[in-house]
Design a protein around this motif. Structure first.
Motif, PDB file in Angstrom:
ATOM      1  N   TYR A   1       0.783  -1.083  -0.082  1.00  0.00           N
ATOM      2  CA  TYR A   1       0.014  -0.094   0.008  1.00  0.00           C
ATOM      3  C   TYR A   1       0.803   1.176  -0.129  1.00  0.00           C
ATOM      4  O   TYR A   1       0.499   2.247  -0.357  1.00  0.00           O
ATOM      5  CB  TYR A   1      -0.627  -0.047   1.352  1.00  0.00           C
ATOM      6  CG  TYR A   1      -2.075  -0.874   1.326  1.00  0.00           C
ATOM      7  CD1 TYR A   1      -2.661  -1.494   0.530  1.00  0.00           C
ATOM      8  CD2 TYR A   1      -2.660  -0.867   2.869  1.00  0.00           C
ATOM      9  CE1 TYR A   1      -3.508  -2.315   0.577  1.00  0.00           C
ATOM     10  CE2 TYR A   1      -3.741  -1.524   2.842  1.00  0.00           C
ATOM     11  CZ  TYR A   1      -4.167  -2.353   1.865  1.00  0.00           C
ATOM     12  OH  TYR A   1      -5.139  -3.465   2.010  1.00  0.00           O
ATOM     13  N   TYR A   2       2.118   0.824   0.476  1.00  0.00           N
ATOM     14  CA  TYR A   2       2.746   2.387   1.029  1.00  0.00           C
ATOM     15  C   TYR A   2       4.096   2.856   0.112  1.00  0.00           C
ATOM     16  O   TYR A   2       4.164   4.185   0.078  1.00  0.00           O
ATOM     17  CB  TYR A   2       3.102   2.247   2.410  1.00  0.00           C
ATOM     18  CG  TYR A   2       2.140   1.784   3.229  1.00  0.00           C
ATOM     19  CD1 TYR A   2       0.995   2.573   3.251  1.00  0.00           C
ATOM     20  CD2 TYR A   2       2.032   0.674   3.820  1.00  0.00           C
ATOM     21  CE1 TYR A   2      -0.117   2.109   4.464  1.00  0.00           C
ATOM     22  CE2 TYR A   2       1.124   0.204   4.934  1.00  0.00           C
ATOM     23  CZ  TYR A   2      -0.185   0.816   4.930  1.00  0.00           C
ATOM     24  OH  TYR A   2      -1.224   0.462   5.565  1.00  0.00           O
ATOM     25  N   PHE A   3       4.746   1.857  -0.226  1.00  0.00           N
ATOM     26  CA  PHE A   3       6.102   2.356  -1.088  1.00  0.00           C
ATOM     27  C   PHE A   3       5.692   2.629  -2.249  1.00  0.00           C
ATOM     28  O   PHE A   3       5.159   1.981  -3.345  1.00  0.00           O
ATOM     29  CB  PHE A   3       6.984   1.356  -0.761  1.00  0.00           C
ATOM     30  CG  PHE A   3       7.438   1.073   0.623  1.00  0.00           C
ATOM     31  CD1 PHE A   3       8.433   1.937   1.133  1.00  0.00           C
ATOM     32  CD2 PHE A   3       6.776   0.101   1.592  1.00  0.00           C
ATOM     33  CE1 PHE A   3       8.923   1.901   2.415  1.00  0.00           C
ATOM     34  CE2 PHE A   3       7.396   0.328   2.776  1.00  0.00           C
ATOM     35  CZ  PHE A   3       8.208   1.131   3.315  1.00  0.00           C
ATOM     36  N   ALA A   4       6.424   3.966  -2.787  1.00  0.00           N
ATOM     37  CA  ALA A   4       6.369   4.326  -4.379  1.00  0.00           C
ATOM     38  C   ALA A   4       7.408   3.427  -4.937  1.00  0.00           C
ATOM     39  O   ALA A   4       8.465   4.003  -5.710  1.00  0.00           O
ATOM     40  CB  ALA A   4       6.702   5.724  -4.225  1.00  0.00           C
ATOM     41  N   THR A   5       7.428   2.088  -4.838  1.00  0.00           N
ATOM     42  CA  THR A   5       8.254   1.243  -5.787  1.00  0.00           C
ATOM     43  C   THR A   5       7.648   0.100  -6.351  1.00  0.00           C
ATOM     44  O   THR A   5       6.279   0.185  -6.474  1.00  0.00           O
ATOM     45  CB  THR A   5       8.963   0.399  -4.453  1.00  0.00           C
ATOM     46  OG1 THR A   5       8.338  -0.283  -3.799  1.00  0.00           O
ATOM     47  CG2 THR A   5       9.916   1.355  -3.565  1.00  0.00           C
ATOM     48  N   GLY A   6       8.136  -0.997  -7.072  1.00  0.00           N
ATOM     49  CA  GLY A   6       7.339  -1.934  -7.547  1.00  0.00           C
ATOM     50  C   GLY A   6       7.058  -2.614  -6.449  1.00  0.00           C
ATOM     51  O   GLY A   6       7.839  -2.770  -5.271  1.00  0.00           O
ATOM     52  N   ASN A   7       6.036  -3.195  -6.243  1.00  0.00           N
ATOM     53  CA  ASN A   7       5.508  -4.221  -5.331  1.00  0.00           C
ATOM     54  C   ASN A   7       4.958  -5.668  -5.682  1.00  0.00           C
ATOM     55  O   ASN A   7       4.652  -5.761  -6.944  1.00  0.00           O
ATOM     56  CB  ASN A   7       4.446  -3.332  -4.592  1.00  0.00           C
ATOM     57  CG  ASN A   7       5.069  -2.288  -3.852  1.00  0.00           C
ATOM     58  OD1 ASN A   7       5.593  -2.448  -2.556  1.00  0.00           O
ATOM     59  ND2 ASN A   7       4.781  -1.057  -4.370  1.00  0.00           N
ATOM     60  N   ILE A   8       5.080  -6.655  -4.800  1.00  0.00           N
ATOM     61  CA  ILE A   8       4.542  -7.801  -5.045  1.00  0.00           C
ATOM     62  C   ILE A   8       4.222  -8.483  -3.632  1.00  0.00           C
ATOM     63  O   ILE A   8       5.432  -8.150  -2.586  1.00  0.00           O
ATOM     64  CB  ILE A   8       5.631  -8.726  -5.857  1.00  0.00           C
ATOM     65  CG1 ILE A   8       5.044 -10.187  -6.126  1.00  0.00           C
ATOM     66  CG2 ILE A   8       6.880  -9.009  -5.365  1.00  0.00           C
ATOM     67  CD1 ILE A   8       5.671 -11.028  -7.164  1.00  0.00           C
ATOM     68  N   GLN A   9       3.184  -9.018  -3.504  1.00  0.00           N
ATOM     69  CA  GLN A   9       2.884  -9.936  -2.234  1.00  0.00           C
ATOM     70  C   GLN A   9       3.234 -11.177  -2.427  1.00  0.00           C
ATOM     71  O   GLN A   9       2.507 -11.830  -3.474  1.00  0.00           O
ATOM     72  CB  GLN A   9       1.660  -9.305  -1.633  1.00  0.00           C
ATOM     73  CG  GLN A   9       1.276  -9.665  -0.435  1.00  0.00           C
ATOM     74  CD  GLN A   9       1.021 -11.201  -0.080  1.00  0.00           C
ATOM     75  OE1 GLN A   9       0.388 -11.878  -0.889  1.00  0.00           O
ATOM     76  NE2 GLN A   9       1.406 -11.730   1.109  1.00  0.00           N
ATOM     77  N   VAL A  10       3.637 -11.885  -1.452  1.00  0.00           N
ATOM     78  CA  VAL A  10       4.022 -13.350  -1.837  1.00  0.00           C
ATOM     79  C   VAL A  10       3.563 -14.445  -0.629  1.00  0.00           C
ATOM     80  O   VAL A  10       3.283 -14.025   0.481  1.00  0.00           O
ATOM     81  CB  VAL A  10       5.603 -13.655  -2.089  1.00  0.00           C
ATOM     82  CG1 VAL A  10       6.043 -12.602  -3.285  1.00  0.00           C
ATOM     83  CG2 VAL A  10       6.399 -13.295  -0.865  1.00  0.00           C
TER      84      VAL A  10
END
Ligand SMILES: Cc1ncc(C[n+]2csc(CCOP(=O)(O)OP(=O)(O)O)c2C)c(N)n1
Ligand code: SF4
Ligand code: SF4
Lengths: 73, 473
Positions: free
Chosen positions: B69-78
């Motif tokens: 939700y928070y980081f201005a990065t690429g994100n992936i939930q695993v």
């Protein structure tokens, strides 16, 4: 003079900043109930030395802003 | 680089657009949660090091499941505990990216224990932030591998006992037994001095990756006031009194300066290479065709092929599925075999369907192929009424008893033997299925065969076997 601004509706009233401030210049605002349902932190209005300790101890991204120098405020 | 104003760092998204609900500026964490403090330190470091736009943050399972939700990065939930494996893949495929695995103690030290051990041992050039709050926060305060001796939790109501649960795991010390890691440190969030040390460690760990120095992990002793059942302010002292004496903070490993940076090239693997590596052909025969010219009862078959291991049962199913794909139909193929390499029993389940396939499992086939007697005995009853049983008269000395299904007996093994090799029996079956059901045309199955049989010299004899099977029904 340095100062802090508490963004009232981004504060969860945890009190971490109040406890950490070496100048003891932050207090709980028991008169205000914010949108999240907490009594937010409040700058007493004087005493801030701009150390930034409250900023780093606060778990919320946008609850505290620290102005280290007067002119940028 | 001293800043005149301290405010929400640029590593955070301005508005938390992926967070549901109307509150898109605040975290989902409890008041006083250590996750929030660490998030801020990471977000600030990403901004100051100028790497946010090439960083991939991995969200774990636990209270920090919503890191994305928070980081201005690429994100992936695993999946739970698997962040180090995913991080490995991300980093190796994208060596220029900064890959950060963010994990709790339940995630990293319990279910993901071996994952972190192997990634650290391989010396993956990734950064791990390990939040140790001595408890499972998200699920309601159960004991974690890092729960302290005597600590009462939902699942250790009398306190953790050494006799029953052993001692808490010291992750950085454990990883320090390995040669590969470059940087391992434990820090705490108990007061502003230690938050400042954590801030430094966070930066150092990310810089370590930027410089290609290899695996870095910072274990952060963090507060969970809600599950410790203390106030946020008391939780700071709880760390000092309970955690710090056992989990001693400090740098446990720092060989960053002794190492050369390693900067691998981004692996370029085009689709051609993938086809080549998998031994797949580029040119294939495709044909648009609906099943309307297939007799109705044979449409959308659910097929089970069963026999001895070594009778080519799996290849038979693969050939049918490969052929079905060439018409643009949906297909599935699942093998099922015992532990024996030879002998034993094997079966495979194949769906060929114009519509979507709900489940690849075929419990009640419309077509059963029984290549030996145990297979007929086992699966005869499961065939759907109106279905077909193809059975191998060379090896089965009884007729199927069912009268509500079509029964076709062919001496598959004898025909194969005449052709010179018992192992062609599976293709004789393919021929019989084609001829009987009209599901697949000869040129299509030949093309499919070239895909599943890698030795070219076997293709021709298998085609002959298919033709013989077709003329046998
Ligand atoms: C495969 C699987 N097993 C179990 C769970 C249940 N589960 C969710 S979070 C969690 C533990 C989280 O603890 P921790 O990693 O310490 O994170 P915290 O919530 O304390 O931040 C467990 C066991 C799950 N989601 N998936
Ligand atoms: S400003 Fe931050 S640290 Fe202070 S009470 Fe509010 S949420 Fe807590
Ligand atoms: S349960 Fe604990 S770890 Fe989870 S958000 Fe609340 S304080 Fe943080």
């Amino acid at each position: 003079m340095p100062k802090i601004v508490v963004q009232i509706d981004h504060c969860k009233g945890c009190g971490m900043c109040i406890d950490a401030c070496p100048q003891k210049c932050i207090e709980e605002d028991s008169d205000v109930l914010n949108k999240l349902g907490y009594h937010p932190a409040k700058y007493k209005g004087e005493g801030c030395i701009g150390c930034g300790i409250c900023f780093y101890t606060c778990p919320e991204p946008d609850a505290i802003i620290v102005y280290k120098k007067d002119e940028v405020a | 680089m001293a800043k005149d104003i301290l405010r929400k760092p640029g590593g955070f998204m301005d508005t938390f657009v992926y967070k549901p609900g109307h509150d898109k500026k605040n975290t989902h964490y409890c008041p006083g949660c250590g996750h929030g403090i660490l998030h801020k330190l990471i977000a600030e470091a990403l901004e100051d090091l100028g790497v946010a736009d090439r960083t991939i943050m991995i969200s774990p399972v636990g209270c920090s499941v919503f890191v994305y939700y928070y980081f201005a990065t690429g994100n992936i939930q695993v999946a739970h505990g698997r962040a180090p494996a995913v991080a490995t893949g991300l980093k190796r495929a994208n060596p220029d990216s900064i890959v950060i695995s963010y994990q709790g103690d339940g995630d990293l030290a319990a279910i993901g224990g071996n994952n972190i051990l192997q990634a650290a041992n391989r010396g993956e050039n990734i950064t791990v932030f390990f939040v140790n709050n001595a408890i499972y926060g998200m699920t309601g305060g159960q004991m974690a591998p890092t729960t302290l001796v005597g600590q009462k939790t939902m699942t250790s109501p009398y306190g953790r006992s050494v006799e029953n649960e052993g001692h808490p795991i010291k992750i950085v010390e454990l990883l320090n037994a390995l040669e590969s890691p470059a940087y391992l440190e434990r820090t705490t969030l108990e007061d502003s001095k230690n938050i400042a040390k954590t801030r430094k460690a966070v930066r150092k760990a990310i810089q370590c990756q930027i410089d290609g120095k290899g695996f870095s992990l910072v274990e952060v002793l963090a507060m969970c006031p809600s599950q410790w059942r203390v106030s946020p302010v008391e939780s700071k002292k709880w760390i000092t009194d309970n955690m710090v004496p056992y989990f001693t903070p400090g740098v446990k490993r720092d060989v960053i300066d002794e190492r050369e940076g390693y900067y691998p090239e981004r692996p370029e693997i085009g689709s051609e290479t993938i086809l080549e590596l998998l031994g797949l052909r580029k040119e294939k025969l495709f044909r648009d065709r609906s099943m309307s010219d297939v007799p109705e009862k044979y449409r959308n078959p659910q097929i089970k092929v069963a026999g001895f291991g070594g009778q080519g049962v799996l290849l038979l199913g693969q050939t049918l599925a490969e052929a079905g794909m060439r018409y643009g139909w949906n297909v599935s193929w699942i093998p099922s075999y015992g532990p024996e390499m030879r002998g034993g029993t094997a079966n495979c389940q194949v769906n060929i369907s114009e519509g979507p396939i709900g489940s690849p499992v075929v419990d009640f086939p419309t077509i059963l192929v029984a290549l030996n007697k145990p297979s007929l005995d086992k699966f005869e009853e499961s065939v759907q009424p109106g279905g077909i049983i193809f059975y191998n008269t060379s090896m089965i000395d009884r007729k199927p008893a069912r009268t509500d299904v079509e029964v076709i007996g062919v001496p598959f093994s004898e025909i194969a033997d005449e052709l010179g090799n018992l192992r062609f029996a599976n293709m004789v079956v393919v021929g019989s299925i084609l001829a009987k059901t009209k599901l697949i045309e000869m040129d299509i199955v030949k093309d499919a065969l070239a895909e599943v049989i890698h030795h070219k010299k076997f293709i021709e004899p298998n085609i002959v076997a298919i033709e013989r099977g077709a003329s046998a029904v």
